[in-house]
Design a protein around this motif. Structure first.
Motif, mmCIF file in Angstrom:
data_model
loop_
_atom_site.group_PDB
_atom_site.id
_atom_site.type_symbol
_atom_site.label_atom_id
_atom_site.label_comp_id
_atom_site.label_asym_id
_atom_site.label_seq_id
_atom_site.Cartn_x
_atom_site.Cartn_y
_atom_site.Cartn_z
ATOM 1 N N LEU A 67 -62.706 -23.432 104.749
ATOM 2 C CA LEU A 67 -62.397 -24.194 105.957
ATOM 3 C C LEU A 67 -63.327 -23.642 107.041
ATOM 4 O O LEU A 67 -63.431 -22.424 107.224
ATOM 5 N N ASP A 68 -63.999 -24.541 107.740
ATOM 6 C CA ASP A 68 -65.052 -24.104 108.650
ATOM 7 C C ASP A 68 -64.585 -24.095 110.108
ATOM 8 O O ASP A 68 -64.516 -25.134 110.752
ATOM 9 N N PHE A 69 -64.270 -22.904 110.605
ATOM 10 C CA PHE A 69 -63.911 -22.733 112.016
ATOM 11 C C PHE A 69 -65.112 -22.171 112.793
ATOM 12 O O PHE A 69 -64.948 -21.475 113.788
ATOM 13 N N SER A 70 -66.329 -22.461 112.293
ATOM 14 C CA SER A 70 -67.511 -21.968 113.012
ATOM 15 C C SER A 70 -68.485 -23.110 113.338
ATOM 16 O O SER A 70 -69.302 -22.983 114.249
ATOM 17 N N THR A 71 -68.361 -24.228 112.614
ATOM 18 C CA THR A 71 -69.179 -25.434 112.868
ATOM 19 C C THR A 71 -70.655 -25.145 113.194
ATOM 20 O O THR A 71 -71.229 -25.763 114.095
ATOM 21 N N GLY A 72 -71.239 -24.211 112.445
ATOM 22 C CA GLY A 72 -72.665 -23.921 112.675
ATOM 23 C C GLY A 72 -72.944 -23.544 114.121
ATOM 24 O O GLY A 72 -73.940 -23.981 114.703
ATOM 25 N N ILE A 73 -72.078 -22.719 114.692
ATOM 26 C CA ILE A 73 -72.079 -22.315 116.119
ATOM 27 C C ILE A 73 -71.889 -23.538 117.028
ATOM 28 O O ILE A 73 -72.720 -23.849 117.890
ATOM 29 N N SER A 74 -70.802 -24.236 116.797
ATOM 30 C CA SER A 74 -70.435 -25.391 117.634
ATOM 31 C C SER A 74 -71.496 -26.492 117.634
ATOM 32 O O SER A 74 -71.873 -27.006 118.680
ATOM 33 N N VAL A 75 -71.949 -26.829 116.432
ATOM 34 C CA VAL A 75 -72.939 -27.904 116.301
ATOM 35 C C VAL A 75 -72.325 -29.140 115.634
ATOM 36 O O VAL A 75 -72.477 -30.252 116.110
ATOM 37 N N THR A 76 -71.601 -28.907 114.554
ATOM 38 C CA THR A 76 -71.049 -30.054 113.824
ATOM 39 C C THR A 76 -69.678 -30.425 114.414
ATOM 40 O O THR A 76 -68.658 -30.396 113.729
ATOM 41 N N ASN A 77 -69.687 -30.801 115.695
ATOM 42 C CA ASN A 77 -68.432 -31.089 116.398
ATOM 43 C C ASN A 77 -67.684 -32.281 115.806
ATOM 44 O O ASN A 77 -66.471 -32.361 115.899
ATOM 45 N N ASN A 132 -85.699 -29.284 122.034
ATOM 46 C CA ASN A 132 -85.312 -29.086 120.630
ATOM 47 C C ASN A 132 -84.286 -27.980 120.440
ATOM 48 O O ASN A 132 -83.921 -27.674 119.311
ATOM 49 N N SER A 133 -83.858 -27.359 121.500
ATOM 50 C CA SER A 133 -82.890 -26.260 121.371
ATOM 51 C C SER A 133 -82.312 -25.946 122.748
ATOM 52 O O SER A 133 -82.809 -26.436 123.769
ATOM 53 N N GLY A 134 -81.294 -25.093 122.738
ATOM 54 C CA GLY A 134 -80.677 -24.693 123.996
ATOM 55 C C GLY A 134 -81.633 -23.896 124.862
ATOM 56 O O GLY A 134 -81.729 -24.109 126.079
ATOM 57 N N ALA A 135 -82.359 -22.966 124.228
ATOM 58 C CA ALA A 135 -83.292 -22.139 125.000
ATOM 59 C C ALA A 135 -84.341 -23.025 125.667
ATOM 60 O O ALA A 135 -84.671 -22.858 126.844
ATOM 61 N N GLU A 136 -84.841 -23.987 124.886
ATOM 62 C CA GLU A 136 -85.902 -24.850 125.430
ATOM 63 C C GLU A 136 -85.353 -25.761 126.535
ATOM 64 O O GLU A 136 -86.080 -26.096 127.480
ATOM 65 N N SER A 137 -84.091 -26.137 126.417
ATOM 66 C CA SER A 137 -83.472 -26.919 127.500
ATOM 67 C C SER A 137 -83.443 -26.077 128.773
ATOM 68 O O SER A 137 -83.760 -26.558 129.866
ATOM 69 N N ALA A 306 -76.633 -33.751 118.504
ATOM 70 C CA ALA A 306 -77.079 -34.679 117.455
ATOM 71 C C ALA A 306 -76.504 -34.274 116.095
ATOM 72 O O ALA A 306 -77.095 -34.549 115.052
ATOM 73 N N SER A 307 -75.342 -33.623 116.154
ATOM 74 C CA SER A 307 -74.570 -33.302 114.939
ATOM 75 C C SER A 307 -75.319 -32.466 113.902
ATOM 76 O O SER A 307 -74.988 -32.513 112.716
ATOM 77 N N GLY A 308 -76.335 -31.742 114.314
ATOM 78 C CA GLY A 308 -77.004 -30.847 113.368
ATOM 79 C C GLY A 308 -78.480 -31.161 113.187
ATOM 80 O O GLY A 308 -79.208 -30.393 112.567
ATOM 81 N N ILE A 309 -78.929 -32.302 113.710
ATOM 82 C CA ILE A 309 -80.374 -32.527 113.766
ATOM 83 C C ILE A 309 -80.832 -31.847 115.057
ATOM 84 O O ILE A 309 -80.250 -32.087 116.118
ATOM 85 N N PRO A 310 -81.823 -30.955 114.965
ATOM 86 C CA PRO A 310 -82.178 -30.176 116.154
ATOM 87 C C PRO A 310 -82.539 -31.051 117.352
ATOM 88 O O PRO A 310 -83.382 -31.941 117.247
ATOM 89 N N MET A 311 -81.882 -30.791 118.461
ATOM 90 C CA MET A 311 -82.151 -31.537 119.686
ATOM 91 C C MET A 311 -81.568 -30.773 120.868
ATOM 92 O O MET A 311 -80.543 -30.092 120.728
ATOM 93 N N GLY A 312 -82.217 -30.884 121.998
ATOM 94 C CA GLY A 312 -81.667 -30.351 123.235
ATOM 95 C C GLY A 312 -81.982 -31.348 124.331
ATOM 96 O O GLY A 312 -82.764 -32.285 124.131
ATOM 97 N N ALA A 313 -81.383 -31.161 125.485
ATOM 98 C CA ALA A 313 -81.670 -32.068 126.605
ATOM 99 C C ALA A 313 -81.353 -31.381 127.923
ATOM 100 O O ALA A 313 -80.482 -30.503 127.980
ATOM 101 N N VAL A 314 -82.064 -31.774 128.946
ATOM 102 C CA VAL A 314 -81.686 -31.413 130.307
ATOM 103 C C VAL A 314 -81.384 -32.727 131.011
ATOM 104 O O VAL A 314 -82.177 -33.672 130.923
ATOM 105 N N GLY A 334 -86.951 -35.745 121.905
ATOM 106 C CA GLY A 334 -86.584 -37.157 121.779
ATOM 107 C C GLY A 334 -86.955 -37.743 120.429
ATOM 108 O O GLY A 334 -87.023 -38.965 120.283
ATOM 109 N N ASN A 335 -87.157 -36.877 119.436
ATOM 110 C CA ASN A 335 -87.432 -37.318 118.069
ATOM 111 C C ASN A 335 -86.505 -38.479 117.689
ATOM 112 O O ASN A 335 -85.312 -38.454 117.998
ATOM 113 N N ALA A 336 -87.042 -39.482 117.020
ATOM 114 C CA ALA A 336 -86.271 -40.709 116.787
ATOM 115 C C ALA A 336 -85.023 -40.471 115.926
ATOM 116 O O ALA A 336 -83.962 -41.047 116.192
ATOM 117 N N LEU A 337 -85.139 -39.628 114.905
ATOM 118 C CA LEU A 337 -83.965 -39.357 114.056
ATOM 119 C C LEU A 337 -82.893 -38.647 114.871
ATOM 120 O O LEU A 337 -81.701 -38.974 114.801
#
Ligand SMILES: Cc1ncc(COP(=O)(O)O)c(C=O)c1O
Length: 457
Positions: A67-77, A132-137, A306-314, A334-337
């Motif tokens: 049972l996953d209570f870690s969700t890939g560090i809160s990614v697969t919400n 593409n990530s939190g740091a980059e955001s 994006a549920s596990g596809i790498p993405m970040g935003a400001v 803003g990768n299309a996928l």
């Protein structure tokens, strides 16, 4: 299409914990060994080797189901491989993957920017920069704040986490090892104490006296920092998480963010709200800042976007847009996928009323954790909002001395009993299941949590 796909390697549905081989089993051990040989050291803490995942469950390389209570560090919400998100991405796979959204145009990233703008707090018009990530955001947010204010200095908070690139690292202060050997980071960043109600340098019980705590922190910044070493004319802004994530799931008193924003406004500075971990329903609201009644003018996003596809935003108020072209850009933003996955994720959160579920199941899980704390003195604090929850292990309830050893033993025992968890802060364990967790799954988790606490004492 998704219904035809095998969930576990033997074709069963993933619906319960099933430990067949004491983990890590032989297949897992082999991959861990090769990983150690071929990958640079990072922050790994558990020998869980995932092979497949679905919803709230993960199957490892030896056929154990957790049972996953870690969700890939809160990614697969929205849960692993949500069928709707999967199908939208699968459709997009035959249309367009990458087309340098910073330099050219395509509909998918506009749709994602619109969907994000409509979901973030604030009725003002917003604009989005994709990363593409939190740091980059956060890197982009820093530049936007500098460009807007024409000032260069920042104040971040002790316990805050904003990423590990040399710019974002300057703001990060949740563990000293993060900076070990890496100076100089970006200059011009100072840190203030965070209003941590449980443990703070002022000795204030922030649960009993929340206003006193938030005032003390604001006064500290205003009367001490701004008068002695950060001149307001240099102060571009603050960077803060609504609820500290890597710092230990610290929920500040209700009025803190409003007071911080007021202080920023008074000094012609901005507040960058880092919602990388708290975003997309994690706390039971779309964004963590909504619990505190603030409407951020600059907000950093990533992780679950994006549920596990790498993405970040400001996301910025439109008046914060760069004054001219070419001040900032990247290749993959803003990768299309990722854009399609982002829109689908937002649709799922809204359509399936996952905010309500996170609030309801979060309250149930928290109650269970509080009951556990009433039985075990080693749990000094239970905290969090929605499905962003944590327990803090202590050596002594009165002194609140952190007990990291016990926390780490708990993590291993929970793993051996089929529950994936993730440490945070000095001595806390976070519980961040998917937002569509059922009550039955929450109880399943609570049962393992109690077993693991008992086994670790
Ligand atoms: C609040 C916050 N900001 C930024 C980051 C950095 O994100 P990333 O690891 O995607 O760079 C994290 C990661 O844990 C985070 O929790």
């Amino acid at each position: 299409m998704i219904n035809m796909i095998k969930e576990t390697r033997s074709g069963e549905k993933m619906s319960k914990i099933s430990i067949k081989v004491t983990p890590p089993g032989p297949n897992a051990r082999k991959i861990v060994e090769e990983d150690t040989k071929y990958l640079v050291k990072t922050t790994k803490s558990l020998p869980i080797v995932a092979e497949r995942a679905r919803g709230a469950f993960v199957e490892d390389a030896d056929g154990n189901v957790y049972l996953d209570f870690s969700t890939g560090i809160s990614v697969t919400n929205v849960g692993h491989i949500h069928p709707y998100v999967r199908d939208r991405v699968a459709e997009q796979l035959d249309k367009l993957w990458h087309f340098a959204g910073t330099d050219y145009y395509y509909r998918e990233q506009v749709d994602a920017a619109k969907a994000i703008s409509e979901s973030t707090p604030g009725s003002f018009h917003k604009k989005v920069f994709f990363s593409n990530s939190g740091a980059e955001s956060n890197e982009a947010a820093i530049k936007l704040a500098k460009a807007h204010t024409k000032k260069q200095e920042f104040i971040a908070f002790i316990g805050g986490f904003h990423g590990r690139t040399q710019g974002a690292l300057a703001f990060t202060a949740s563990k000293s090892i993060q900076k070990k050997g890496f100076f100089p980071t970006m200059p011009g960043v100072e840190h203030a104490p965070f209003p941590n109600p449980y443990r703070n340098p002022f000795g204030i019980d922030g649960y009993e006296n929340p206003e006193e705590l938030e005032n003390r922190v604001i006064d500290y910044i205003e009367d001490y920092m701004l008068h002695t070493y950060v001149h307001p004319d240099n102060l571009a802004g603050f960077i803060v998480e609504p609820i500290q994530g890597e710092g230990g799931y610290i929920v500040p008193p209700k009025g803190f963010h409003t007071k911080l924003r007021k202080l920023a406004d008074e000094n012609n500075a901005v507040v960058i709200m880092d919602e990388v971990q708290t975003g997309f329903g994690r706390t039971g609201k779309f964004f963590g800042s909504e619990h505190f009644g603030v409407e951020p003018e600059i907000m950093s996003l990533a992780k679950s976007i994006a549920s596990g596809i790498p993405m970040g935003a400001v996301v910025v108020k439109d008046t914060f847009d760069f004054p001219e072209q070419s001040l900032h850009s990247n290749t993959f933003g803003g990768n299309a996928l990722a854009s399609v996955a982002c829109v689908a994720t937002i649709e799922v959160i809204k359509r399936e009323k996952l905010l309500d579920n996170a609030t309801k199941i979060g309250a149930h899980l928290k109650k269970g954790l509080q009951e556990l704390a009433s039985r075990y003195d080693a749990i000094g604090d239970v905290r969090g909002l929605g499905l962003m929850l944590a327990i803090d292990f202590v050596k002594d309830r009165k002194t609140k001395e952190p007990n990291a050893k016990l926390r780490d033993a708990f993590e291993l025992n929970a793993f051996r009993n089929g529950l994936l968890t993730l440490p945070t802060g000095l001595s806390a364990m976070r519980f961040i299941p998917p937002l569509n967790l059922t009550e039955e799954q929450a109880d399943m988790g609570l049962e393992v949590i109690e077993k693991a606490v008992r086994a670790s004492l």
